[in-house]
Motif scaffolding. Structure first.
Motif, PDB file in Angstrom:
ATOM      1  N   ILE A  35       0.880  -1.308   0.043  1.00 35.25           N
ATOM      2  CA  ILE A  35       0.070  -0.037   0.120  1.00 35.25           C
ATOM      3  C   ILE A  35       0.998   1.076   0.007  1.00 35.25           C
ATOM      4  CG2 ILE A  35      -1.621   1.404   1.435  1.00 35.25           C
ATOM      5  CD1 ILE A  35      -2.721  -1.241   2.290  1.00 35.25           C
ATOM      6  N   PHE A  36       1.820   1.337   0.697  1.00 37.65           N
ATOM      7  CA  PHE A  36       2.724   2.631   1.072  1.00 37.65           C
ATOM      8  C   PHE A  36       4.018   2.365   0.258  1.00 37.65           C
ATOM      9  CE2 PHE A  36      -0.113   2.267   4.630  1.00 37.65           C
ATOM     10  CZ  PHE A  36      -0.880   3.363   4.430  1.00 37.65           C
ATOM     11  N   HIS A  37       4.458   3.643  -0.156  1.00 36.78           N
ATOM     12  CA  HIS A  37       5.510   3.554  -0.783  1.00 36.78           C
ATOM     13  C   HIS A  37       6.235   4.933  -0.424  1.00 36.78           C
ATOM     14  CE1 HIS A  37       5.532   0.357  -3.655  1.00 36.78           C
ATOM     15  NE2 HIS A  37       4.188   0.586  -3.636  1.00 36.78           N
ATOM     16  N   ALA A  38       7.456   4.774  -0.427  1.00 38.01           N
ATOM     17  CA  ALA A  38       8.391   5.918   0.161  1.00 38.01           C
ATOM     18  C   ALA A  38       8.295   6.796  -1.135  1.00 38.01           C
ATOM     19  CB  ALA A  38       9.492   5.604   0.745  1.00 38.01           C
ATOM     20  N   TYR A  39       8.483   7.939  -0.711  1.00 41.76           N
ATOM     21  CA  TYR A  39       8.527   9.225  -2.265  1.00 41.76           C
ATOM     22  C   TYR A  39       9.802   9.687  -2.454  1.00 41.76           C
ATOM     23  CZ  TYR A  39       6.228  12.263  -5.494  1.00 41.76           C
ATOM     24  OH  TYR A  39       5.923  12.748  -6.450  1.00 41.76           O
ATOM     25  N   SER A  40      10.280   9.415  -3.585  1.00 40.20           N
ATOM     26  CA  SER A  40      11.536   9.753  -3.847  1.00 40.20           C
ATOM     27  C   SER A  40      11.692  11.222  -4.420  1.00 40.20           C
ATOM     28  CB  SER A  40      12.120   8.877  -5.016  1.00 40.20           C
ATOM     29  OG  SER A  40      13.279   9.316  -5.667  1.00 40.20           O
ATOM     30  N   ARG A  97       1.628   8.699   6.960  1.00 46.03           N
ATOM     31  CA  ARG A  97       0.567   7.950   6.281  1.00 46.03           C
ATOM     32  C   ARG A  97       0.315   6.741   7.297  1.00 46.03           C
ATOM     33  NH1 ARG A  97       1.660   7.228  -0.213  1.00 46.03           N
ATOM     34  NH2 ARG A  97       1.794   9.688  -0.640  1.00 46.03           N
ATOM     35  N   SER A 143      14.655  13.204  -5.453  1.00 44.66           N
ATOM     36  CA  SER A 143      16.087  13.720  -5.358  1.00 44.66           C
ATOM     37  C   SER A 143      16.337  14.920  -5.835  1.00 44.66           C
ATOM     38  CB  SER A 143      16.817  13.009  -6.848  1.00 44.66           C
ATOM     39  OG  SER A 143      16.025  13.595  -7.913  1.00 44.66           O
ATOM     40  N   SER A 150      15.887  16.500  -9.235  1.00 43.69           N
ATOM     41  CA  SER A 150      14.424  16.771  -9.393  1.00 43.69           C
ATOM     42  C   SER A 150      14.029  17.968  -8.772  1.00 43.69           C
ATOM     43  CB  SER A 150      13.493  15.533  -8.826  1.00 43.69           C
ATOM     44  OG  SER A 150      14.028  14.354  -9.181  1.00 43.69           O
ATOM     45  N   PHE A 151      14.586  18.303  -7.543  1.00 39.51           N
ATOM     46  CA  PHE A 151      14.147  19.593  -6.985  1.00 39.51           C
ATOM     47  C   PHE A 151      14.563  20.896  -7.880  1.00 39.51           C
ATOM     48  CE2 PHE A 151      11.460  19.011  -3.355  1.00 39.51           C
ATOM     49  CZ  PHE A 151      12.058  17.940  -2.915  1.00 39.51           C
ATOM     50  N   ASN A 195       2.475  21.228  -4.343  1.00 43.84           N
ATOM     51  CA  ASN A 195       1.796  19.878  -4.400  1.00 43.84           C
ATOM     52  C   ASN A 195       2.644  18.828  -3.961  1.00 43.84           C
ATOM     53  OD1 ASN A 195      -0.812  18.932  -4.431  1.00 43.84           O
ATOM     54  ND2 ASN A 195      -0.311  17.689  -6.247  1.00 43.84           N
ATOM     55  N   ILE A 196       3.726  18.940  -4.597  1.00 45.42           N
ATOM     56  CA  ILE A 196       4.796  17.597  -4.412  1.00 45.42           C
ATOM     57  C   ILE A 196       5.109  17.819  -2.744  1.00 45.42           C
ATOM     58  CG2 ILE A 196       7.166  16.911  -4.904  1.00 45.42           C
ATOM     59  CD1 ILE A 196       6.878  18.186  -7.806  1.00 45.42           C
ATOM     60  N   ASN A 210       3.546  18.584  -0.680  1.00 39.73           N
ATOM     61  CA  ASN A 210       2.397  18.133   0.242  1.00 39.73           C
ATOM     62  C   ASN A 210       2.271  16.739   0.420  1.00 39.73           C
ATOM     63  OD1 ASN A 210       1.230  20.394   0.748  1.00 39.73           O
ATOM     64  ND2 ASN A 210       0.026  20.291  -1.253  1.00 39.73           N
ATOM     65  N   GLN A 211       3.328  15.883  -0.186  1.00 40.39           N
ATOM     66  CA  GLN A 211       3.181  14.519   0.237  1.00 40.39           C
ATOM     67  C   GLN A 211       3.445  14.355   1.192  1.00 40.39           C
ATOM     68  OE1 GLN A 211       2.026  12.188  -2.464  1.00 40.39           O
ATOM     69  NE2 GLN A 211       1.560  14.024  -3.414  1.00 40.39           N
ATOM     70  N   LEU A 212       2.679  13.406   2.165  1.00 37.12           N
ATOM     71  CA  LEU A 212       3.064  13.014   3.484  1.00 37.12           C
ATOM     72  C   LEU A 212       4.158  11.775   3.230  1.00 37.12           C
ATOM     73  CD1 LEU A 212      -0.466  12.733   4.654  1.00 37.12           C
ATOM     74  CD2 LEU A 212       0.927  14.384   5.377  1.00 37.12           C
TER      75      LEU A 212
END
Lengths: 197, 300
Positions: free
Chosen positions: A2-7, A34, A9, A12-13, A24-25, A27-29
């Motif tokens: 169900i849960f995945h860590a959000y990458s 979670r 890098s 990317s930033f 919005n990015i 915002n990811q918990l």
């Protein structure tokens, strides 16, 4: 899973920092947040369900056990016989003498006049009930019944709390369902004798 | 593409998708905020938060869980009511939304607690409002339909993250609460009334005669109608819970719940309006722009 860590890098930033969706990015918990929130959710609803299983209300947790029993067709209910100063009488529901939801009015009558032995409290509440009915009757709203109203020029001087035995199998549309038996379990008269039975 | 992006955000359908990726969560939560505020306002202004509680506190108030040492308020009850009313107006308008939310959540919690410990069993069927208001404190519900937005007020809030996932979680909490509420009601009848409750319809029949509407009294000529209503109640209460987790069924659930409560209102005179008026915001509305997907990928 169900849960995945959000990458996230650094490359990317730097590429996306000015993009309108960047916020919005952010915002990811996190995965941990979670999972914690989900666990809290499960615990909360388990607590709610336990109240249902044990059939108890423990404010603010609620079992939502309204009407959860099979009511027999022959049963007893509480009614209030209000006495007028001209000798007249009105038979009403507990909800008509207390400005509360009808189900709370029933419970309060049972607890104060049926279960409790505190006579002084019974008299104080009775006095307040009559004073309120005579001076400031309230309108109906949702589950709060309209206050009983004395005819113009009359006022209430007392009441009896009555346990009515009723047989609902005898119900006929348009006809009043008459009680098969009546038991008075408390009486109050304004400024006169008070009787607990 | 969509499924790929979903995977990147870590939802991949299922529970996480349901909890953290509700479409247009901020917008729907803002609408829920207005409904919550209006319901609280109407209840406190016109409902059973009567001066009875100020006049009888010395003889009837007996505090319990969770504020065992809460004193009888006497005329302080009016102050608590005033704070609740003012904060409900502010929250409904979206004026100083965050502060109004916290004040309303706190004051309405105390008010509801107070009136639940007055010489009667602690029967209170509107505590979902308390839980919802508390949950709402953790999300930003001022981004739509608010004076704060109109006046471009929330400078500090603008610096905070939008909180799409938090808003989604709060919205999901409210949805699940409603679904579990119906499940609780169904399970309770099954455990303590048995199958006879649903197959006989007798409880609905008796209570309709006792306190029902004119239409209900008319229907009571035909007891078989109440058997149908009881079976319908069972299907609704259990069905709602299981269908709640299928978003495609949400509009159907909103309609079913409205029809259910209107039926009960028309026959037994019990509206439960303070629950189902929230359902359009929670289950019906999904219109507007789709939730933006994150752009970042694992590969960068």
């Amino acid at each position: 899973m169900i849960f995945h860590a959000y990458s996230r890098s650094s490359a990317s930033f730097s590429l996306c920092a000015d993009h309108p969706r960047f916020v919005n990015i952010m915002n990811q918990l996190s995965q941990r947040k979670r999972e914690t929130l989900t666990a809290l959710l499960v615990i909360f609803f388990c607590a709610q369900l336990l109240h249902t299983l044990f059939n108890v209300n423990n404010w603010p947790f609620c079992s939502y056990n309204m009407f959860n029993f099979v009511t027999p067709l022959q049963t007893k209910i509480i009614r209030v016989a209000l006495h007028l100063d001209d000798g007249g009488q009105q038979l009403v529901a507990p909800g008509n003498i207390l400005p509360l939801e009808f189900f709370k009015a029933n419970s309060l009558i049972v607890n104060v006049y049926g279960v409790s032995a505190d006579e002084r409290r019974k008299e104080q509440l009775s006095e307040m009930i009559l004073r309120r009915l005579n001076s400031d009757p309230w309108p109906a709203f949702d589950e709060t019944y309209r206050a009983a109203r004395a005819p113009h020029g009359s006022k209430y001087v007392g009441f009896d709390l009555v346990l009515n035995a009723e047989d609902y199998s005898q119900y006929k549309y348009g006809e009043e369902l008459r009680p098969t038996a009546q038991t008075v379990f408390y009486s109050y008269r304004d400024g006169a004798e008070k009787t607990g039975r | 593409v969509d499924s790929k992006q979903t995977s990147q955000a870590g939802y991949e359908g299922g529970a996480a998708e349901f909890l953290f990726n509700q479409p247009n969560a901020c917008q729907r939560l803002s609408l829920a905020r207005i409904f919550l505020a209006v319901i609280c306002l109407v209840q406190v202004l016109f409902g059973a938060y009567d001066r009875f509680y100020a006049e009888t506190s010395e003889i009837l108030f007996s505090p319990g869980f969770p504020f065992y040492f809460f004193p009888p308020l006497g005329k302080g009850f009016y102050l608590l009511k005033a704070v609740t009313i003012l904060s409900a107006v502010a929250l409904g308008l979206g004026l100083k939304t965050r502060s109004a939310n916290v004040v309303l959540a706190g004051s309405f919690l105390l008010l509801n607690f107070y009136v639940s410990y007055f010489g009667a069993s602690t029967w209170s069927y509107n505590t979902h409002l308390n839980f919802f208001l508390i949950a709402l404190c953790f999300a930003d519900s001022s981004r739509h339909y608010s004076l704060d937005k109109l006046l471009n007020r929330p400078r500090r809030a603008a610096l905070r993250p939008v909180g799409q996932e938090t808003a989604s979680f709060v919205l999901s909490f409210m949805q699940i609460y409603v679904a579990v509420l119906y499940l609780q009601s169904g399970v309770s009848k099954l455990l303590y009334g048995g199958m006879g409750w649903y197959l006989g319809g007798q409880t609905l029949f008796v209570f309709t005669i006792r306190g029902g509407t004119s239409f209900g009294l008319y229907l009571a000529q035909y007891p078989w109608v109440f058997k149908l209503l009881a079976v319908g109640t069972g299907i609704f209460e259990f069905g709602f819970f299981f269908l709640c987790f299928y978003r495609k069924a949400h509009k159907l659930l909103a309609v079913a719940a409205t029809v259910f409560h209107l039926s009960v209102w028309l026959t037994m005179g019990i509206s439960f309006w303070f629950l189902w008026l929230l359902l359009p915001a929670l289950f019906w509305l999904k219109s507007g722009e789709p939730t933006p997907r994150p752009l970042l990928s694992r590969q960068g």
